[in-house]
Design a protein around this motif. Structure first.
Motif, PDB file in Angstrom:
ATOM      1  N   ILE A  41       0.868  -1.204   0.000  1.00  0.00           N
ATOM      2  CA  ILE A  41       0.000   0.000   0.000  1.00  0.00           C
ATOM      3  C   ILE A  41       0.896   1.243   0.000  1.00  0.00           C
ATOM      4  N   ARG A  42       0.517   2.232  -0.752  1.00  0.00           N
ATOM      5  CA  ARG A  42       1.258   3.505  -0.766  1.00  0.00           C
ATOM      6  C   ARG A  42       0.704   4.421   0.328  1.00  0.00           C
ATOM      7  N   PHE A  43       1.616   4.926   1.193  1.00  0.00           N
ATOM      8  CA  PHE A  43       1.222   5.805   2.308  1.00  0.00           C
ATOM      9  C   PHE A  43       1.572   7.259   1.977  1.00  0.00           C
ATOM     10  N   HIS A  44       0.801   8.171   2.653  1.00  0.00           N
ATOM     11  CA  HIS A  44       1.036   9.610   2.419  1.00  0.00           C
ATOM     12  C   HIS A  44       2.339  10.058   3.070  1.00  0.00           C
ATOM     13  N   ASP A  45       2.640   9.508   4.234  1.00  0.00           N
ATOM     14  CA  ASP A  45       3.875   9.885   4.923  1.00  0.00           C
ATOM     15  C   ASP A  45       4.328   8.724   5.821  1.00  0.00           C
ATOM     16  N   LYS A  50       3.876   4.038   9.887  1.00  0.00           N
ATOM     17  CA  LYS A  50       4.200   3.540  11.214  1.00  0.00           C
ATOM     18  C   LYS A  50       2.950   3.081  11.937  1.00  0.00           C
ATOM     19  N   ILE A  51       1.856   3.878  11.808  1.00  0.00           N
ATOM     20  CA  ILE A  51       0.596   3.507  12.471  1.00  0.00           C
ATOM     21  C   ILE A  51       0.069   2.196  11.891  1.00  0.00           C
ATOM     22  N   PHE A  52       0.129   2.072  10.545  1.00  0.00           N
ATOM     23  CA  PHE A  52      -0.379   0.861   9.888  1.00  0.00           C
ATOM     24  C   PHE A  52       0.435  -0.365  10.307  1.00  0.00           C
ATOM     25  N   THR A  53       1.757  -0.204  10.328  1.00  0.00           N
ATOM     26  CA  THR A  53       2.632  -1.337  10.678  1.00  0.00           C
ATOM     27  C   THR A  53       2.386  -1.796  12.102  1.00  0.00           C
ATOM     28  N   LYS A  54       2.213  -0.811  13.029  1.00  0.00           N
ATOM     29  CA  LYS A  54       1.964  -1.156  14.422  1.00  0.00           C
ATOM     30  C   LYS A  54       0.624  -1.866  14.572  1.00  0.00           C
ATOM     31  N   LYS A  55      -0.344  -1.382  13.813  1.00  0.00           N
ATOM     32  CA  LYS A  55      -1.689  -1.950  13.889  1.00  0.00           C
ATOM     33  C   LYS A  55      -1.701  -3.410  13.403  1.00  0.00           C
ATOM     34  N   LYS A  56      -0.866  -3.733  12.377  1.00  0.00           N
ATOM     35  CA  LYS A  56      -0.860  -5.066  11.773  1.00  0.00           C
ATOM     36  C   LYS A  56       0.180  -6.007  12.396  1.00  0.00           C
ATOM     37  N   LYS A  57       0.956  -5.546  13.376  1.00  0.00           N
ATOM     38  CA  LYS A  57       2.088  -6.297  13.875  1.00  0.00           C
ATOM     39  C   LYS A  57       1.710  -7.718  14.334  1.00  0.00           C
ATOM     40  N   TRP A  58       0.771  -7.803  15.269  1.00  0.00           N
ATOM     41  CA  TRP A  58       0.446  -9.112  15.846  1.00  0.00           C
ATOM     42  C   TRP A  58      -0.278 -10.013  14.862  1.00  0.00           C
ATOM     43  N   LEU A  59      -1.062  -9.409  13.958  1.00  0.00           N
ATOM     44  CA  LEU A  59      -1.716 -10.215  12.937  1.00  0.00           C
ATOM     45  C   LEU A  59      -0.679 -10.839  12.009  1.00  0.00           C
ATOM     46  N   ARG A  60       0.315 -10.035  11.643  1.00  0.00           N
ATOM     47  CA  ARG A  60       1.362 -10.549  10.757  1.00  0.00           C
ATOM     48  C   ARG A  60       2.164 -11.675  11.421  1.00  0.00           C
ATOM     49  N   ILE A  61       2.474 -11.508  12.696  1.00  0.00           N
ATOM     50  CA  ILE A  61       3.202 -12.564  13.408  1.00  0.00           C
ATOM     51  C   ILE A  61       2.379 -13.840  13.437  1.00  0.00           C
ATOM     52  N   PHE A  62       1.088 -13.699  13.694  1.00  0.00           N
ATOM     53  CA  PHE A  62       0.222 -14.877  13.752  1.00  0.00           C
ATOM     54  C   PHE A  62       0.124 -15.547  12.383  1.00  0.00           C
ATOM     55  N   VAL A  63      -0.081 -14.751  11.329  1.00  0.00           N
ATOM     56  CA  VAL A  63      -0.196 -15.306   9.980  1.00  0.00           C
ATOM     57  C   VAL A  63       1.104 -16.007   9.571  1.00  0.00           C
ATOM     58  N   LEU A  64       2.257 -15.381   9.902  1.00  0.00           N
ATOM     59  CA  LEU A  64       3.549 -15.996   9.591  1.00  0.00           C
ATOM     60  C   LEU A  64       3.685 -17.347  10.287  1.00  0.00           C
ATOM     61  N   ALA A  65       3.318 -17.383  11.565  1.00  0.00           N
ATOM     62  CA  ALA A  65       3.419 -18.628  12.309  1.00  0.00           C
ATOM     63  C   ALA A  65       2.469 -19.682  11.754  1.00  0.00           C
ATOM     64  N   ALA A  66       1.216 -19.290  11.502  1.00  0.00           N
ATOM     65  CA  ALA A  66       0.218 -20.245  11.025  1.00  0.00           C
ATOM     66  C   ALA A  66       0.600 -20.821   9.663  1.00  0.00           C
ATOM     67  N   ARG A  67       1.017 -19.918   8.765  1.00  0.00           N
ATOM     68  CA  ARG A  67       1.342 -20.401   7.418  1.00  0.00           C
ATOM     69  C   ARG A  67       2.647 -21.205   7.421  1.00  0.00           C
ATOM     70  N   SER A  68       3.593 -20.824   8.284  1.00  0.00           N
ATOM     71  CA  SER A  68       4.830 -21.613   8.385  1.00  0.00           C
ATOM     72  C   SER A  68       4.523 -23.019   8.862  1.00  0.00           C
ATOM     73  N   ILE A  69       3.646 -23.104   9.880  1.00  0.00           N
ATOM     74  CA  ILE A  69       3.249 -24.430  10.370  1.00  0.00           C
ATOM     75  C   ILE A  69       2.542 -25.218   9.280  1.00  0.00           C
ATOM     76  N   ALA A  70       1.643 -24.543   8.545  1.00  0.00           N
ATOM     77  CA  ALA A  70       0.891 -25.224   7.498  1.00  0.00           C
ATOM     78  C   ALA A  70       1.819 -25.742   6.403  1.00  0.00           C
ATOM     79  N   PHE A  71       2.717 -24.858   5.930  1.00  0.00           N
ATOM     80  CA  PHE A  71       3.638 -25.287   4.872  1.00  0.00           C
ATOM     81  C   PHE A  71       4.595 -26.370   5.367  1.00  0.00           C
ATOM     82  N   PHE A  72       5.034 -26.267   6.616  1.00  0.00           N
ATOM     83  CA  PHE A  72       5.930 -27.297   7.175  1.00  0.00           C
ATOM     84  C   PHE A  72       5.214 -28.643   7.221  1.00  0.00           C
TER      85      PHE A  72
END
Length: 822
Positions: A41-45, A50-72
């Motif tokens: 996504i293109r951000f204005h500044d 930073k706000i978007f990244t902080k907001k998505k932090k825990w979701l991204r960690i969970f998705v990374l873990a879930a998909r890593s487990i699935a692919f493994f």
């Protein structure tokens, strides 16, 4: 280590067939990490980013873990996980009794079949089959044709198999068919003795020939008279003589040698044994020497010897030529004659001295190109560092079978013990590596100096497991790879039974050995016996590999001869016989077979064996003394010491003189090869038929035989005798003995080997527990493979579903953090 499932990874009873696929998780994880944390996504500044990244932090960690487990888990499923389960069965509730009705069984209880049927029929349903009869026992084929799989066979036989499938081959097949074989341990009830003999089929007229006569028996020890006849004249007669050696000087031509025992026993057919012996004329040998030689005196009574100072104008009339300490200057004008003589099948013996080999200007000449050796540099001690890779066979034939009849230890146990002994006895400065092979090869250790590493290397060997399949070429490839970058000499010691199925000379290991030899890698082979198939060691392959690799083949009790090259001084001293400094390194050659040398030489010529040369005798310093090779059809022998004038006088003693006569006999080859009519007809037995081969420029005509042309001037006929005795074909004499059936009596130990190989055993019919023993030994542990790939696939699916649910909740509620707080 090489495990039960070669190429698989196992923990306890759980295995992965393709464990290497799990490594794919590394690039998959890195790809997921990039894709999940990459903002598309293109951000204005930067603040908005930073706000978007902080907001998505825990979701991204969970998705990374879930998909890593699935692919493994998907990769784990693709790696084919499985486990094994064992169940116990007793096979079919029927016992098939197989009875041997061949003539050799007549010395046992004639009611064995009825007794066995009555006793076993109380518990089992009985089926009867006859597996052999008459005088040509084919037990192996008879048993094999009755195997149905998952069944129990009860054999009533003496186990003496005359032709067809070998009993050990049948035992091996029962491991596949899940058949149990039980056999009766029986004792003869009738007495019988039989006589056999061993001795040469050909001899040199006017020289001594040794014949050994042996009387064996079953039942009670007999009283008998042994009589020996040579050309129908009584040569020996003695009471109760069980073994007798007779040395006889025979005249030119064919001779009858017969042994007879006078006794009243069950079979009269085996109370006489016939043998024919062909005494050929003394071979013509040219002895070329510029000096009076002590060797000439020792051999002139054996050969038609012609002594001379120069090569004769024509070599063709001589069966062999001995060149005693002759310099190149005396031979350089006759190289074409020497080459032609060898190409036509002649034999030449080169004897060293102060005017021969390195001292006779052979180096770099056409003469050197004919020899099986190159001319050396005159250095006794090899200045190079030695590197060795010991290659161990861990295949089924090596790890599952005893190395001797009735033994409990396997060939692998013996091989590991020999490898450990080598590590203990080789010098500290030697670098040793380890490799092993079954269907695949594996480097266990790169070459390391033995000083400080013996315990580590011995530990690797002792922990070595077994594998399935046999690919000797894979073991050689691993050794080649381990020696790729080392500096110094490169050597491989292959420890194996040489068996790759029933292939006598499989192509793959020979091709790899040739490639290794081209890189200067020497191959030594140690043949260890295993009780698989009808041979204990495939010596043909093991010897051929050593020849290609310019090394030597050793029997199990001969491996210590490697100490000549690599051993500590105290280990090297144990190799030599008496006061000798000569060691026989190849005992599978006509010259050195069953030969002991007790001789100390004080000088030698320095030579280096060429590729493919047979290296027969070495000094304690590791220098070759006796080598043989071929050039065209001819045979060449090099003896890199003198004729006894100065350096090697002890070789002329009665104790050691056999070496010199064998050298010349090998060079002579077949002294009748130039006869207009040459007949090759070996002795035989009734019921087997004999091949009569005739080499002639005309079609051979006989009232008894009909010949078929095989190739130019070569004809073959088959002869089947009606009764035992002697038969004349042209000028040849053939001895025919009674059927082999009469010369193999008593219980054959291979019967027990076959039964135990199948998982059964030998039984005593009078044993009250015989039924219980059959039940116990007919138990089968059947191992079934259980596929587990659905379990990781289920976990992968669950991970995807959980991820999907969490993401949906997050999309509807606003953020993962808020959802978790609620």
């Amino acid at each position: 280590m090489i495990g039960r499932y070669v190429g698989s990874f196992c923990y306890q009873s759980y295995c992965l067939e393709r464990p290497y696929l799990l490594l794919v998780i590394v690039p998959v994880f890195l790809s997921l990490l990039f894709l999940i944390y990459k903002n598309f996504i293109r951000f204005h500044d930067k603040a908005e980013r930073k706000i978007f990244t902080k907001k998505k932090k825990w979701l991204r960690i969970f998705v990374l873990a879930a998909r890593s487990i699935a692919f493994f888990m998907i990769l784990a499923a693709l790696a084919l996980p499985f486990t094994t389960e064992e169940t116990i069965t007793h096979g079919e509730p029927i016992i098939r009794i197989l009875s041997d009705n061949s003539r050799s069984m007549e010395i046992f209880d004639s009611e064995l079949l009825e007794k066995a049927r009555d006793k076993l029929g109380k518990e089992y349903s009985i089926e009867l089959s006859q597996i052999s009869s008459g005088t040509n026992s084919e037990l192996g084929q008879g048993i094999l044709s009755n195997i149905q799989g998952n069944d129990n066979l009860f054999i009533i036989s003496d186990g003496n198999n005359i032709k067809g499938k070998k009993l050990l081959d049948v035992g091996m097949y029962t491991r596949v068919s899940n058949t149990r074989i039980f056999a009766l341990d029986i004792e003869p009830e009738r007495n019988d003795a039989y006589v056999t003999m061993k001795g040469p089929s050909e001899a040199i007229a006017g020289t001594p020939s040794r014949f050994t006569f042996t009387v064996e028996y079953v039942g009670s020890q007999p009283a008998f008279t042994l009589q020996v006849y040579i050309d129908d004249k009584l040569e020996f007669s003695g009471q109760n003589v069980f073994s007798k050696d007779i040395v006889k000087v025979l005249g030119e031509g064919y001779h009858k040698v017969s042994a007879k025992i006078i006794i009243d026993d069950y079979f009269s057919e085996n109370n006489v044994f016939y043998k024919s012996v062909k005494a050929v004329p003394k071979p013509k040998v040219a002895f070329v020497s510029k000096k009076k030689s002590p060797l000439e005196e020792g051999i002139k009574s054996i050969y038609e010897l012609k002594a001379m100072a120069e090569l004769p104008p024509s070599l063709d009339k001589y069966h062999a030529v001995v060149l005693n300490d002759i310099p190149y200057s005396s031979l350089k004008n006759r190289i074409d004659d020497i080459t032609g003589y060898l190409l036509d099948g002649g034999g030449i013996v080169f004897i060293g001295g102060r005017n021969s080999f390195d001292k006779g200007s052979y180096e770099g000449t056409l003469l050197e190109s004919l020899l099986p050796v190159k001319i050396g540099t005159g250095k006794i001690i090899d200045p190079f560092k030695h590197n060795i890779v010991i290659v161990l066979d861990v295949s089924e034939s090596f790890s599952d079978f005893s190395y001797k009849k009735g033994g409990s230890k396997t060939a692998l146990d013996l091989g590991k013990g020999i490898a450990v002994k080598m590590i203990e006895q080789f010098r500290d400065d030697i670098s040793v590596g380890l490799a092993a092979f079954a269907a695949y090869g594996q480097i266990l250790s790169q070459p390391v100096e033995l000083a400080g590493n013996r315990k580590m290397l011995s530990g690797i060997i002792e922990r070595l497991g077994s594998g399935q399949g046999t690919s000797i070429d894979q073991g050689l490839i691993m050794a080649e790879a381990a020696l790729e970058k080392v500096k110094g000499t490169k050597n491989v010691i292959l420890i194996s039974d040489g068996k790759m199925g029933h292939q006598e000379l499989p192509h793959a290991p020979l091709r790899i050995a040739e490639r290794m030899a081209g890189k200067g890698i020497k191959i030594y082979t140690v043949g260890l016996p295993s009780e698989l198939y009808d041979v204990d060691v495939n010596r043909v392959l093991m010897t051929k590999l050593a020849q290609i690799g310019n090394g030597n083949y050793f029997e199990p009790n001969e491996y210590q001869y490697l100490n000549v090259f690599f051993g500590k001084p105290e280990a090297k001293d144990k190799v030599f016989f008496g006061n000798s400094n000569l060691a026989v390194m190849d005992r599978n050659h006509f010259i050195t077979e069953d030969l002991s040398i007790n001789s100390r030489i004080t000088g030698l010529n320095f030579v280096i064996p060429k590729m493919g040369t047979r290296n027969l005798v070495y000094t304690g310093d590791g220098n070759p003394v006796l080598n043989s090779g071929r050039f065209g059809l001819g045979r060449i022998v090099t003896l890199a010491t003198d004729d006894g004038t100065e350096w090697a006088g002890s070789l002329l003693t009665k104790e050691n003189s056999l070496l010199l006569t064998r050298i010349i006999n090998y060079a002579v080859g077949n002294p009748e090869k130039d006869k207009e009519l040459y007949i090759d007809a070996g002795d035989g037995f009734l019921g087997e038929g004999n091949e009569i081969m005739v080499r002639s420029d005309k079609y051979p005509v006989s009232k008894q035989l009909t010949f078929a042309k095989q190739e130019e001037n070569l004809y073959k006929a088959l002869f089947t005798a009606d009764e035992a005795g002697y038969y004349q074909f042209f000028d040849a004499l053939v001895a025919i003995n009674h059927h082999r059936e009469y010369h193999k009596l008593g219980l054959n130990p291979e019967l027990q080997d076959m039964a135990e190989l199948s998982g059964g055993k030998m039984l005593d019919l009078d044993d009250e527990e015989i039924i219980e023993q059959i039940k116990t030994f007919s138990e089968r542990k059947e191992t079934a493979r259980k596929d587990l790939k659905l379990y990781p696939l289920g976990i992968a699916l669950a991970a995807f579903i959980i991820e999907l649910i969490i993401r949906k909740i997050y999309e509807h509620k606003g953020s993962f953090v808020e959802v978790s707080k609620r």
